[in-house]
Design an enzyme around this catalytic site. Structure first.
Site, PDB file in Angstrom:
ATOM      1  N   GLU A 160       0.788  -1.246   0.000  1.00  0.00           N
ATOM      2  CA  GLU A 160       0.000   0.000   0.000  1.00  0.00           C
ATOM      3  C   GLU A 160       0.819   1.295   0.000  1.00  0.00           C
ATOM      4  OE1 GLU A 160      -2.721  -0.425   3.299  1.00  0.00           O
ATOM      5  OE2 GLU A 160      -3.668  -2.176   2.429  1.00  0.00           O
ATOM      6  N   GLU A 265      -6.071 -10.908  -1.370  1.00  0.00           N
ATOM      7  CA  GLU A 265      -6.900 -10.754  -0.161  1.00  0.00           C
ATOM      8  C   GLU A 265      -8.366 -10.717  -0.567  1.00  0.00           C
ATOM      9  OE1 GLU A 265      -5.551  -7.412   2.228  1.00  0.00           O
ATOM     10  OE2 GLU A 265      -3.449  -7.900   1.875  1.00  0.00           O
TER      11      GLU A 265
HETATM   12  C1  XIL Z   1      -6.546  -6.521   8.164  1.00  0.00           C
HETATM   13  C2  XIL Z   1      -6.843  -7.727   9.054  1.00  0.00           C
HETATM   14  O1  XIL Z   1      -7.696  -8.606   8.359  1.00  0.00           O
HETATM   15  C3  XIL Z   1      -7.486  -7.282  10.335  1.00  0.00           C
HETATM   16  O2  XIL Z   1      -7.609  -8.375  11.247  1.00  0.00           O
HETATM   17  C4  XIL Z   1      -6.647  -6.179  11.000  1.00  0.00           C
HETATM   18  O3  XIL Z   1      -7.337  -5.684  12.129  1.00  0.00           O
HETATM   19  C5  XIL Z   1      -6.384  -5.033  10.036  1.00  0.00           C
HETATM   20  O4  XIL Z   1      -5.780  -5.553   8.855  1.00  0.00           O
HETATM   21  N1  XIL Z   1      -5.025  -4.735   3.645  1.00  0.00           N
HETATM   22  C6  XIL Z   1      -4.049  -5.580   4.104  1.00  0.00           C
HETATM   23  C7  XIL Z   1      -4.351  -6.505   5.237  1.00  0.00           C
HETATM   24  O5  XIL Z   1      -2.966  -5.648   3.507  1.00  0.00           O
HETATM   25  O6  XIL Z   1      -3.224  -6.747   6.022  1.00  0.00           O
HETATM   26  C8  XIL Z   1      -5.475  -5.974   6.081  1.00  0.00           C
HETATM   27  O7  XIL Z   1      -5.796  -6.962   7.051  1.00  0.00           O
HETATM   28  C9  XIL Z   1      -6.673  -5.612   5.233  1.00  0.00           C
HETATM   29  C10 XIL Z   1      -6.340  -4.542   4.226  1.00  0.00           C
END
Ligand code: XIL
Length: 376
Positions: A160, A265
């Site tokens: 990011e 994701e």
């Molecule tokens: C999220 C997790 O799923 C949550 O449990 C945590 O509280 C916050 O992060 N982008 C990413 C992930 O790269 O690491 C994030 O995961 C969601 C957005």
């Protein structure tokens, strides 16, 4: 005599029964349809695991994880605030367990994530000096990527770093080192683990301005001589956005850089969007309301069907481009575990994955299996 013949017959019969039962049940296990088996020749099917799942606290869910997924990402425990909470402290106990679980289940591990402005260890924020930052990043990447070198298949080296308008995101890394921190991260990761595929990972990767910014950034990393093997599109998507055309254009434009593309994701938010939060910037918050949390008593059939269709459509697209797609990872195992129950508004009842709160495959799961069955 008769008794002896009878008992011999009986023994033969039992042997036949046991053998046939044995082979039948083995066959059933082997042939049980699963995502990991169905898509085995196309791309890896991954999931994100939380600490309870890594500890195998729920045996039913553990069996599901072993059966359905062949690549694991730590949902949180390998982020810097957890794995490297203070300058001289590293927590490897939980990540080590993840690797042991993967080995037991014949699954791969993808590392998430080395350099990210969120869930960042506090000590990084205190660094103001460039030499000190380079040395902190070197120690961080060497120690973590070095420990798991040869054991994982790939890393999200940087997560990011680009804003929606395509500019570079403000972060302590950008403040102290300027944009050189990007190539530096990849160079350090390549030294620490020469075998792993190195990815840039981000959300909202289908928007045109952001996509162009990511492409510009990746080209610069490549021009610097650093190795970058892949681009991760997080895939925190909605029922109707982004469009299939936007997803397809993005896959093709990223692949044109000569890198692999992973969907890292994946989840499909089915709830009304509070405040039109489009991406997955975890610092964005919204209030829960009856209007944005309508399915507390279950998902209406019409929405389950729409979700199944959405999953089928995007997987059909992934199959079309399987030559460039290395992995599709769901962000969580079942709907109950999903971070989407708490993002962007906390405490909602969301249904973004393909397994329900009882670990049963939803219509969306059936549609993904059927899609592969159709293609064979
Ligand atoms: C999220 C997790 O799923 C949550 O449990 C945590 O509280 C916050 O992060 N982008 C990413 C992930 O790269 O690491 C994030 O995961 C969601 C957005």
């Amino acid at each position: 005599m008769l008794k002896r013949i009878n008992s011999t017959l009986c023994a033969i019969l039992i042997t036949i029964l046991v053998t046939s039962c044995g082979s039948k049940s083995e066959k059933t296990v082997e042939e049980a349809p699963s995502l990991r088996n169905s898509y085995a020749i196309d791309f890896l099917i991954g999931t994100a695991l939380n600490s309870g799942q890594i500890d195998e606290q729920d045996s039913i869910q553990s069996a599901l994880i072993a059966k359905e997924f062949n690549c694991y990402t730590a949902e949180n425990i390998m982020k810097s605030m957890h794995i490297h909470p203070a300058k001289d402290t590293f927590n490897f106990e939980a990540p080590d367990k993840l690797f042991a679980l993967a080995e037991k289940n014949g699954a791969k591990v993808h590392g998430h994530t080395l350099i990210w402005h969120s869930q960042l260890s506090r000590f990084f924020y205190e660094i103001k000096d460039s030499t000190e930052m380079v040395s902190a990043m070197t120690d961080h990447i060497n120690t973590i990527a070095g420990r798991y070198a040869g054991k994982l298949i790939s890393w999200d080296v940087v997560n990011e770093a680009v804003e929606g308008d395509g500019s570079l995101r403000k972060s302590v890394f950008l403040d102290v080192l300027g944009e050189d921190y990007l190539a530096l991260s990849f160079k350090l990761a390549a030294v620490a683990d020469p075998e792993a595929d190195l990815y840039y990972n981000d959300y909202s990767m289908t928007g045109e301005a952001k996509r162009n910014g990511v492409i510009r950034m990746v080209k610069k990393i490549q021009e610097s001589g650093a190795k970058i093997d892949g681009i991760g599109m997080q895939g925190h998507w909605h029922l109707n956005s982004p469009t299939l055309a936007e997803i397809e254009t993005s896959i093709l434009e990223y692949a044109a850089l000569g890198v692999k593309v992973a969907i890292t994701e994946l989840d499909i938010d089915v709830l009304p969007n509070p405040k039109n939060v489009e991406g997955a910037d975890i610092s964005q918050r919204a209030e829960i309301s009856a209007q944005n949390n309508p399915y507390t008593n279950g998902l209406p059939d019409s929405v389950s069907v729409a979700l199944a269709k959405r999953y089928e459509d995007i997987f059909a697209l992934f199959l079309k481009h399987k030559n460039v797609i290395s992995r599709v990872t769901f962000w969580g195992v079942n709907d109950g575990d999903s971070w989407k129950n708490n993002f962007p508004a906390a405490g909602r009842t969301n249904y973004p994955l393909v397994f329900d709160r009882d670990n049963k495959g939803k219509k969306a799961y059936e549609s993904l299996l059927a899609l592969k069955a159709l293609k064979e």
